[in-house]
Design an enzyme around this catalytic site. Structure first.
Site, short mmCIF file in Angstrom:
data_model
loop_
_atom_site.label_atom_id
_atom_site.label_comp_id
_atom_site.label_asym_id
_atom_site.label_seq_id
_atom_site.Cartn_x
_atom_site.Cartn_y
_atom_site.Cartn_z
N SER A 113 24.14 45.04 -4.03
CA SER A 113 23.46 46.20 -4.61
C SER A 113 24.43 47.30 -5.04
O SER A 113 25.29 47.07 -5.87
CB SER A 113 22.43 46.72 -3.61
OG SER A 113 21.67 47.75 -4.19
N HIS A 114 24.33 48.44 -4.41
CA HIS A 114 25.11 49.63 -4.80
C HIS A 114 26.45 49.71 -4.07
O HIS A 114 27.20 50.64 -4.29
CB HIS A 114 24.28 50.86 -4.49
CG HIS A 114 23.76 50.82 -3.08
ND1 HIS A 114 22.71 49.99 -2.72
CD2 HIS A 114 24.16 51.42 -1.96
CE1 HIS A 114 22.49 50.12 -1.42
NE2 HIS A 114 23.35 50.99 -0.93
N ASP A 277 22.00 50.84 -10.58
CA ASP A 277 23.03 50.47 -9.61
C ASP A 277 23.64 49.11 -9.90
O ASP A 277 23.37 48.50 -10.94
CB ASP A 277 22.47 50.53 -8.19
CG ASP A 277 21.49 49.40 -7.92
OD1 ASP A 277 20.82 48.96 -8.87
OD2 ASP A 277 21.39 48.95 -6.76
N ASP A 279 23.11 46.03 -9.02
CA ASP A 279 22.26 44.88 -9.36
C ASP A 279 21.02 45.27 -10.16
O ASP A 279 20.14 44.43 -10.39
CB ASP A 279 21.86 44.12 -8.09
CG ASP A 279 21.04 44.97 -7.14
OD1 ASP A 279 21.27 46.20 -7.11
OD2 ASP A 279 20.18 44.43 -6.44
N ASP A 281 18.42 47.38 -9.61
CA ASP A 281 17.08 47.68 -9.10
C ASP A 281 16.87 49.17 -8.79
O ASP A 281 15.76 49.61 -8.60
CB ASP A 281 16.72 46.81 -7.88
CG ASP A 281 17.71 46.91 -6.75
OD1 ASP A 281 18.71 47.65 -6.89
OD2 ASP A 281 17.49 46.24 -5.72
N ARG A 282 17.96 49.95 -8.75
CA ARG A 282 17.79 51.38 -8.47
C ARG A 282 17.80 52.19 -9.77
O ARG A 282 18.31 51.73 -10.79
CB ARG A 282 18.92 51.90 -7.59
CG ARG A 282 18.90 51.31 -6.21
CD ARG A 282 19.93 51.98 -5.33
NE ARG A 282 19.73 51.49 -3.96
CZ ARG A 282 20.21 52.08 -2.89
NH1 ARG A 282 20.91 53.19 -3.00
NH2 ARG A 282 19.97 51.59 -1.69
N GLU A 363 10.71 54.12 -3.07
CA GLU A 363 11.50 54.55 -1.93
C GLU A 363 12.35 55.74 -2.36
O GLU A 363 12.74 55.85 -3.52
CB GLU A 363 12.44 53.43 -1.46
CG GLU A 363 11.73 52.23 -0.90
CD GLU A 363 12.71 51.33 -0.16
OE1 GLU A 363 12.85 51.51 1.05
OE2 GLU A 363 13.33 50.46 -0.81
N GLU A 364 12.64 56.60 -1.37
CA GLU A 364 13.45 57.77 -1.67
C GLU A 364 14.86 57.40 -2.12
O GLU A 364 15.56 58.21 -2.70
CB GLU A 364 13.52 58.70 -0.45
CG GLU A 364 13.88 58.06 0.89
CD GLU A 364 15.24 57.45 0.96
OE1 GLU A 364 16.18 58.09 0.45
OE2 GLU A 364 15.36 56.32 1.51
N LYS A 376 12.23 46.31 -6.74
CA LYS A 376 12.28 47.57 -7.44
C LYS A 376 13.04 47.35 -8.74
O LYS A 376 13.77 46.37 -8.87
CB LYS A 376 12.90 48.65 -6.57
CG LYS A 376 14.29 48.36 -6.06
CD LYS A 376 14.68 49.42 -5.05
CE LYS A 376 16.06 49.16 -4.49
NZ LYS A 376 16.02 48.86 -3.06
N ARG A 496 21.30 58.20 8.46
CA ARG A 496 20.58 58.87 7.38
C ARG A 496 19.63 59.89 8.00
O ARG A 496 18.85 59.54 8.89
CB ARG A 496 19.78 57.87 6.55
CG ARG A 496 20.62 56.74 5.98
CD ARG A 496 19.91 56.10 4.79
NE ARG A 496 20.48 54.82 4.41
CZ ARG A 496 21.63 54.67 3.74
NH1 ARG A 496 22.34 55.71 3.41
NH2 ARG A 496 22.06 53.46 3.43
C1 G1P Z 1 19.00 51.22 1.76
C2 G1P Z 1 17.85 52.15 1.42
C3 G1P Z 1 16.56 51.38 1.35
C4 G1P Z 1 16.69 50.24 0.36
C5 G1P Z 1 17.90 49.38 0.69
C6 G1P Z 1 18.16 48.33 -0.37
O1 G1P Z 1 18.77 50.63 3.03
O2 G1P Z 1 17.76 53.20 2.36
O3 G1P Z 1 15.52 52.24 0.98
O4 G1P Z 1 15.55 49.44 0.35
O5 G1P Z 1 19.07 50.21 0.79
O6 G1P Z 1 18.43 48.89 -1.62
P1 G1P Z 1 19.48 51.18 4.37
O7 G1P Z 1 20.96 51.20 4.11
O8 G1P Z 1 18.97 52.59 4.55
O9 G1P Z 1 19.04 50.26 5.45
ZN ZN Z 2 20.36 47.51 -5.77
#
Ligand code: G1P
Ligand code: ZN
Length: 543
Positions: A113-114, A277, A279, A281-282, A363-364, A376, A496
């Site tokens: 992901s990110h 991001d 991949d 999805d964000r 999601e936030e 997402k 967090r």
């Molecule tokens: C984080 C985000 C969560 C999201 C996930 C995947 O997870 O907080 O909302 O679904 O990345 O993108 P966390 O690192 O908080 O477990």
């Molecule tokens: Zn992602």
């Protein structure tokens, strides 16, 4: 070509987190590491012989190597066909789209992901089920259980399959079908949004900047935004996916997408800015000099959904993760539709969408999406906003301020403390748990604690229960502080702290969130004893 059965021993650390198994690249490069996990997936999902699988990733370092291993293992495990994105590329929402459209048995998505990429960065793998969504916990637990007892995996001895040309290649008894990674997804977007209206908006001089952050959305955004919608070439920046994301951190927030933020807050700024991001999805949504929190974005999209073709019939319901602000709840109440509060992670939305109970989810953490796929979807959110902007003919800021005036503002911020020592972070959470009996009723500054608990969730569709999903401290005026440890990091612990206060008074809506939340921020530091326990009192990232 022969199938080889390779003896192996289990790795103890293959428990999938919030979103699949994420580790440093070097961890995945250890002999048998990826293979063990892939075999554990195949052993757990019960795919009938001859099934079709979707495979693709965000193009980060090790993507191609991992795909070759997965293809050879799929062939050795009786799959009949694998759909793989050209060049090994499939954004996460595009993978979900392909699984659904071609009704493949499931899919393997390669991404962290990110998280940063490159040889020293992160890699990740997750399994998606036939609805196109992340495997629910009962599946990820079965995969983890299997990984603890695995003794062998099966792999075909074969040369690597070419992934750069669309077409079919036999691999043992299986067919590898390389597909265009963009077109199915782009076609789906055209069915949901009024491309004509957005085209007219852009032709009328509305200017936008989309930052692909050198990650997977580059080719998707160029095709959709520049080609199909006619935005000038260059509207998409950092649009060539790189295996190390140009050494950046492909997370679309005010800290990591600073290049875009400087443009949107600078002179001669465009009307609209957005980023996605690693991949895809964000999403982050910006107006000229104006940031839309993801929680507000979900609420605004919900309130405007019937202006958009794909949602003109209205929404069945909305779902948001627990730490996400309650802004969407207010819209749901006004629309007379249910709003569900789920644990963090997109996998918890799947059942609700499959059962037709919700249409929009958010999601936030810069995640927004709908039942068009089961992930997402960053570009989807961008197109949704563009469609709303085209219909309403107002600025992003004006739309959000009008929304706040109508529903009140859920002032919101998240403070992340990254790279904490694991033990200190666990002790801190334990300390807060230990304070549960004494907190309710106590006065902290001008706030009185109404309740505190550890969030647990019973899925209304299948009755499965998920516990330990984050600490909530609720105050009598509806404000709250939520604490969680990240389940996606790969180094130390990330704490967090989610802060939320409700402000109905329009004359206070202009206040900066950090100013408006200052007292709550102080209370969170006090309750957690953060400074004493970790030596830190300044977050790494504020969103
Ligand atoms: C984080 C985000 C969560 C999201 C996930 C995947 O997870 O907080 O909302 O679904 O990345 O993108 P966390 O690192 O908080 O477990
Ligand atoms: Zn992602």
């Amino acid at each position: 070509m022969t199938v080889r059965t390779v003896s192996t021993t289990p790795f103890a650390d293959q428990k999938p987190g919030t979103s699949g198994l994420r580790k440093k690249v070097i961890a995945f490069q250890k002999p048998h590491y990826l293979e063990n996990f892939v075999q554990s997936i195949f052993d757990s999902i019960g795919a009938p012989a001859g099934s079709t699988l979707t495979v693709g990733g965000d193009g980060r370092y090790y993507n191609r190597e991992a795909i070759q291993i997965i293809l050879k293992m799929a062939a050795a495990n009786g799959f009949g066909r694998v759909l793989v994105g050209q060049g090994g590329i499939l954004s996460t929402p595009a993978a979900s789209c392909v699984i659904r459209k071609y009704q493949t048995f499931g899919g393997i998505v390669l991404s962290a992901s990110h998280n940063p990429g490159g040889p020293d960065g992160d890699f990740g793998i997750k399994y998606n089920i036939g609805n196109g969504g992340p495997a629910p916990e009962k599946v990820t637990e079965a995969i983890f259980d299997r990984s603890k007892t695995i003794t062998a995996y099966r792999i075909l001895e074969a040369v690597d399959v070419g992934l750069d040309v669309v077409g079919e290649t036999p691999l043992g008894g299986m067919v590898v079908q390389v597909i265009d990674p963009v077109s199915d997804y782009a076609d789906l977007m055209e069915t949901l949004f009024d491309f004509g209206a957005i085209r007219a908006l852009l032709a009328g001089g509305f200017r936008l900047k989309f930052d692909a952050m050198h990650a997977v959305t580059g080719p998707y955004a160029k095709e959709i935004i520049e080609q199909r919608l006619g935005a000038p070439v260059g509207s998409v920046m950092n649009g060539v996916p790189l295996t190390d994301f140009g050494n950046g951190h492909p997370d679309p927030n005010l800290t990591y997408a600073h290049e875009l933020v400087e443009i949107v807050y600078g002179d001669n700024a465009p009307d609209f800015g957005a980023a996605s991001d690693g991949d895809g999805d964000r999403n982050m949504i910006l107006g000229r000099g104006f940031f839309v929190t993801p929680s507000d974005s979900l609420a605004v999209l919900a309130a405007n959904a019937t202006r958009v073709p794909g949602y003109k019939a209205g929404l069945a319901g909305i779902a948001r993760s627990m730490p996400t602000s309650a802004a969407a709840d207010r819209v749901a109440a006004a629309l007379g539709i249910p709003c569900y509060e789920t644990p963090t992670g997109w996998k918890f939305f799947g059942n609700l969408m499959d059962a037709g109970r919700v249409t929009l989810c958010g999601e936030e953490s810069f995640g927004t999406g709908s039942d068009h796929v089961r992930e997402k979807d960053g570009l989807w959110a961008v197109l949704f906003w563009l469609n709303v902007l085209a219909v309403r003919d107002q600025s992003v800021e004006a739309i959000v301020r009008e929304h706040w005036a109508k529903f009140g503002r859920n002032v919101y911020s998240r403070h992340d403390y990254e790279g904490l020592p694991l033990e200190a972070a666990n002790e801190l959470m334990k300390h807060v748990h230990d304070s549960f009996p004494s907190l309710p009723g106590s006065q902290l500054g001008s706030y009185q604690v109404q309740f505190c608990d550890d969030f647990s969730y019973t899925d209304p569709v299948d009755g499965s229960v998920s516990t330990g999903q984050g600490v909530r401290i609720g105050f009598t005026d509806g404000s709250r502080v939520v604490l969680r440890l990240s389940g996606t990091g790969t180094e130390g612990a990330t704490l967090r702290i989610y802060l939320e206060a409700y402000e109905p008074d329009v004359s206070r809506h202009h206040l900066d969130a950090q100013v408006a939340l200052a007292e709550l921020i102080g209370l969170a530091l006090q309750v957690t004893e953060l400074k004493a326990r970790t030596g830190r009192d300044q977050p790494t990232v504020i969103t």
